[in-house]
Motif scaffolding. Structure first.
Motif, PDB file in Angstrom:
ATOM      1  N   THR A 157      70.108 -18.236  25.887  1.00  0.00           N
ATOM      2  CA  THR A 157      70.085 -18.740  24.518  1.00  0.00           C
ATOM      3  C   THR A 157      70.069 -17.528  23.582  1.00  0.00           C
ATOM      4  O   THR A 157      69.793 -16.403  24.024  1.00  0.00           O
ATOM      5  CB  THR A 157      68.850 -19.614  24.272  1.00  0.00           C
ATOM      6  OG1 THR A 157      67.677 -18.806  24.389  1.00  0.00           O
ATOM      7  CG2 THR A 157      68.786 -20.785  25.255  1.00  0.00           C
ATOM      8  N   PRO A 158      70.339 -17.721  22.303  1.00  0.00           N
ATOM      9  CA  PRO A 158      70.325 -16.572  21.391  1.00  0.00           C
ATOM     10  C   PRO A 158      69.010 -15.795  21.391  1.00  0.00           C
ATOM     11  O   PRO A 158      69.037 -14.560  21.408  1.00  0.00           O
ATOM     12  CB  PRO A 158      70.598 -17.210  20.025  1.00  0.00           C
ATOM     13  CG  PRO A 158      71.448 -18.404  20.351  1.00  0.00           C
ATOM     14  CD  PRO A 158      70.870 -18.922  21.647  1.00  0.00           C
ATOM     15  N   VAL A 159      67.870 -16.476  21.412  1.00  0.00           N
ATOM     16  CA  VAL A 159      66.594 -15.747  21.407  1.00  0.00           C
ATOM     17  C   VAL A 159      66.424 -14.948  22.700  1.00  0.00           C
ATOM     18  O   VAL A 159      65.887 -13.838  22.689  1.00  0.00           O
ATOM     19  CB  VAL A 159      65.394 -16.687  21.137  1.00  0.00           C
ATOM     20  CG1 VAL A 159      65.116 -17.615  22.324  1.00  0.00           C
ATOM     21  CG2 VAL A 159      64.152 -15.891  20.777  1.00  0.00           C
ATOM     22  N   GLN A 160      66.892 -15.465  23.815  1.00  0.00           N
ATOM     23  CA  GLN A 160      66.818 -14.733  25.078  1.00  0.00           C
ATOM     24  C   GLN A 160      67.763 -13.543  25.076  1.00  0.00           C
ATOM     25  O   GLN A 160      67.397 -12.448  25.499  1.00  0.00           O
ATOM     26  CB  GLN A 160      67.151 -15.675  26.243  1.00  0.00           C
ATOM     27  CG  GLN A 160      66.117 -16.754  26.448  1.00  0.00           C
ATOM     28  CD  GLN A 160      66.585 -17.851  27.367  1.00  0.00           C
ATOM     29  OE1 GLN A 160      67.787 -18.038  27.598  1.00  0.00           O
ATOM     30  NE2 GLN A 160      65.644 -18.613  27.899  1.00  0.00           N
ATOM     31  N   GLU A 161      68.959 -13.762  24.585  1.00  0.00           N
ATOM     32  CA  GLU A 161      69.971 -12.704  24.550  1.00  0.00           C
ATOM     33  C   GLU A 161      69.517 -11.525  23.684  1.00  0.00           C
ATOM     34  O   GLU A 161      69.781 -10.371  24.008  1.00  0.00           O
ATOM     35  CB  GLU A 161      71.277 -13.284  24.003  1.00  0.00           C
ATOM     36  CG  GLU A 161      72.424 -12.322  23.957  1.00  0.00           C
ATOM     37  CD  GLU A 161      73.710 -12.989  23.495  1.00  0.00           C
ATOM     38  OE1 GLU A 161      74.729 -12.295  23.466  1.00  0.00           O
ATOM     39  OE2 GLU A 161      73.709 -14.184  23.156  1.00  0.00           O
ATOM     40  N   GLN A 162      68.817 -11.838  22.606  1.00  0.00           N
ATOM     41  CA  GLN A 162      68.394 -10.795  21.692  1.00  0.00           C
ATOM     42  C   GLN A 162      67.097 -10.114  22.125  1.00  0.00           C
ATOM     43  O   GLN A 162      66.847  -8.978  21.745  1.00  0.00           O
ATOM     44  CB  GLN A 162      68.234 -11.368  20.287  1.00  0.00           C
ATOM     45  CG  GLN A 162      69.549 -11.816  19.687  1.00  0.00           C
ATOM     46  CD  GLN A 162      69.366 -12.533  18.366  1.00  0.00           C
ATOM     47  OE1 GLN A 162      68.373 -12.360  17.691  1.00  0.00           O
ATOM     48  NE2 GLN A 162      70.337 -13.351  18.002  1.00  0.00           N
ATOM     49  N   ASP A 196      73.744 -19.153  31.185  1.00  0.00           N
ATOM     50  CA  ASP A 196      73.880 -18.550  29.864  1.00  0.00           C
ATOM     51  C   ASP A 196      72.515 -18.434  29.198  1.00  0.00           C
ATOM     52  O   ASP A 196      71.698 -19.346  29.260  1.00  0.00           O
ATOM     53  CB  ASP A 196      74.775 -19.406  28.963  1.00  0.00           C
ATOM     54  CG  ASP A 196      76.169 -19.567  29.520  1.00  0.00           C
ATOM     55  OD1 ASP A 196      76.679 -18.604  30.109  1.00  0.00           O
ATOM     56  OD2 ASP A 196      76.752 -20.658  29.360  1.00  0.00           O
ATOM     57  N   ALA A 205      61.695 -18.794  16.995  1.00  0.00           N
ATOM     58  CA  ALA A 205      62.788 -19.731  17.255  1.00  0.00           C
ATOM     59  C   ALA A 205      62.191 -21.116  17.451  1.00  0.00           C
ATOM     60  O   ALA A 205      60.997 -21.258  17.717  1.00  0.00           O
ATOM     61  CB  ALA A 205      63.579 -19.311  18.495  1.00  0.00           C
ATOM     62  N   GLU A 265      80.640 -16.773  24.506  1.00  0.00           N
ATOM     63  CA  GLU A 265      80.175 -15.516  23.959  1.00  0.00           C
ATOM     64  C   GLU A 265      78.720 -15.220  24.297  1.00  0.00           C
ATOM     65  O   GLU A 265      78.249 -14.125  24.067  1.00  0.00           O
ATOM     66  CB  GLU A 265      80.379 -15.500  22.446  1.00  0.00           C
ATOM     67  CG  GLU A 265      81.849 -15.444  22.065  1.00  0.00           C
ATOM     68  CD  GLU A 265      82.083 -15.507  20.573  1.00  0.00           C
ATOM     69  OE1 GLU A 265      81.107 -15.497  19.805  1.00  0.00           O
ATOM     70  OE2 GLU A 265      83.247 -15.561  20.190  1.00  0.00           O
ATOM     71  N   TYR A 266      77.985 -16.204  24.804  1.00  0.00           N
ATOM     72  CA  TYR A 266      76.591 -15.952  25.169  1.00  0.00           C
ATOM     73  C   TYR A 266      76.527 -15.025  26.375  1.00  0.00           C
ATOM     74  O   TYR A 266      77.336 -15.110  27.292  1.00  0.00           O
ATOM     75  CB  TYR A 266      75.847 -17.247  25.517  1.00  0.00           C
ATOM     76  CG  TYR A 266      75.433 -18.049  24.317  1.00  0.00           C
ATOM     77  CD1 TYR A 266      74.740 -17.469  23.259  1.00  0.00           C
ATOM     78  CD2 TYR A 266      75.715 -19.396  24.237  1.00  0.00           C
ATOM     79  CE1 TYR A 266      74.354 -18.208  22.162  1.00  0.00           C
ATOM     80  CE2 TYR A 266      75.330 -20.152  23.142  1.00  0.00           C
ATOM     81  CZ  TYR A 266      74.653 -19.546  22.106  1.00  0.00           C
ATOM     82  OH  TYR A 266      74.268 -20.278  21.031  1.00  0.00           O
ATOM     83  N   ALA A 293      82.125 -20.267  21.381  1.00  0.00           N
ATOM     84  CA  ALA A 293      80.745 -19.847  21.135  1.00  0.00           C
ATOM     85  C   ALA A 293      79.951 -19.805  22.439  1.00  0.00           C
ATOM     86  O   ALA A 293      79.170 -18.885  22.674  1.00  0.00           O
ATOM     87  CB  ALA A 293      80.071 -20.785  20.138  1.00  0.00           C
ATOM     88  N   THR A 320      64.018 -23.449  22.805  1.00  0.00           N
ATOM     89  CA  THR A 320      65.117 -22.483  22.772  1.00  0.00           C
ATOM     90  C   THR A 320      64.985 -21.398  23.827  1.00  0.00           C
ATOM     91  O   THR A 320      65.838 -20.517  23.905  1.00  0.00           O
ATOM     92  CB  THR A 320      65.226 -21.824  21.384  1.00  0.00           C
ATOM     93  OG1 THR A 320      63.974 -21.215  21.068  1.00  0.00           O
ATOM     94  CG2 THR A 320      65.601 -22.834  20.316  1.00  0.00           C
TER      95      THR A 320
END
Length: 108
Positions: free
Chosen positions: A55-60, A53, A75, A29-30, A26, A79
């Protein structure tokens, strides 16, 4: 002494190993910050803070903001939401022409 039999302990260890492998996968995968086309000075700052890496909120959100799109993000605290909107903003400030950078010419 453990209350588990050897067989039960082996099952627990296998479950722990499986969870560790899933967590590692996981994390791999970021999206990485260096995958973004940010100004070198921003990348230097991220590197100095050991941010690699997203975070999911940054990646999106960061790629969309860099494209000039509006977003709404929700979020939990901690985060990386603030960095998610500030990094593209700072990047834009560094790359856009500012009025004081323009040379004025006059016509007689």
């Amino acid at each position: 002494m453990s209350d588990y039999t050897e067989e039960e302990q082996a099952k627990v260890n296998a479950m722990i190993d499986d969870l560790v492998q899933k967590a590692k996968k996981a994390l791999d995968e970021y999206m990485k910050f260096d995958e973004l086309n940010l100004e070198p000075s921003l990348m230097d700052g991220l590197s100095a803070m050991n941010f690699q890496d997203m975070t999911p909120v940054q990646e999106q959100s960061i790629p969309l903001i860099l494209e000039g799109k509006d977003i709404i993000a929700c979020a939990q605290t901690g985060t990386g939401k603030t960095a998610a909107y500030l990094l593209p903003l700072l990047n834009k400030m560094l790359t856009d022409k500012h009025p004081e950078d323009l040379q004025l010419t006059t016509h007689d």
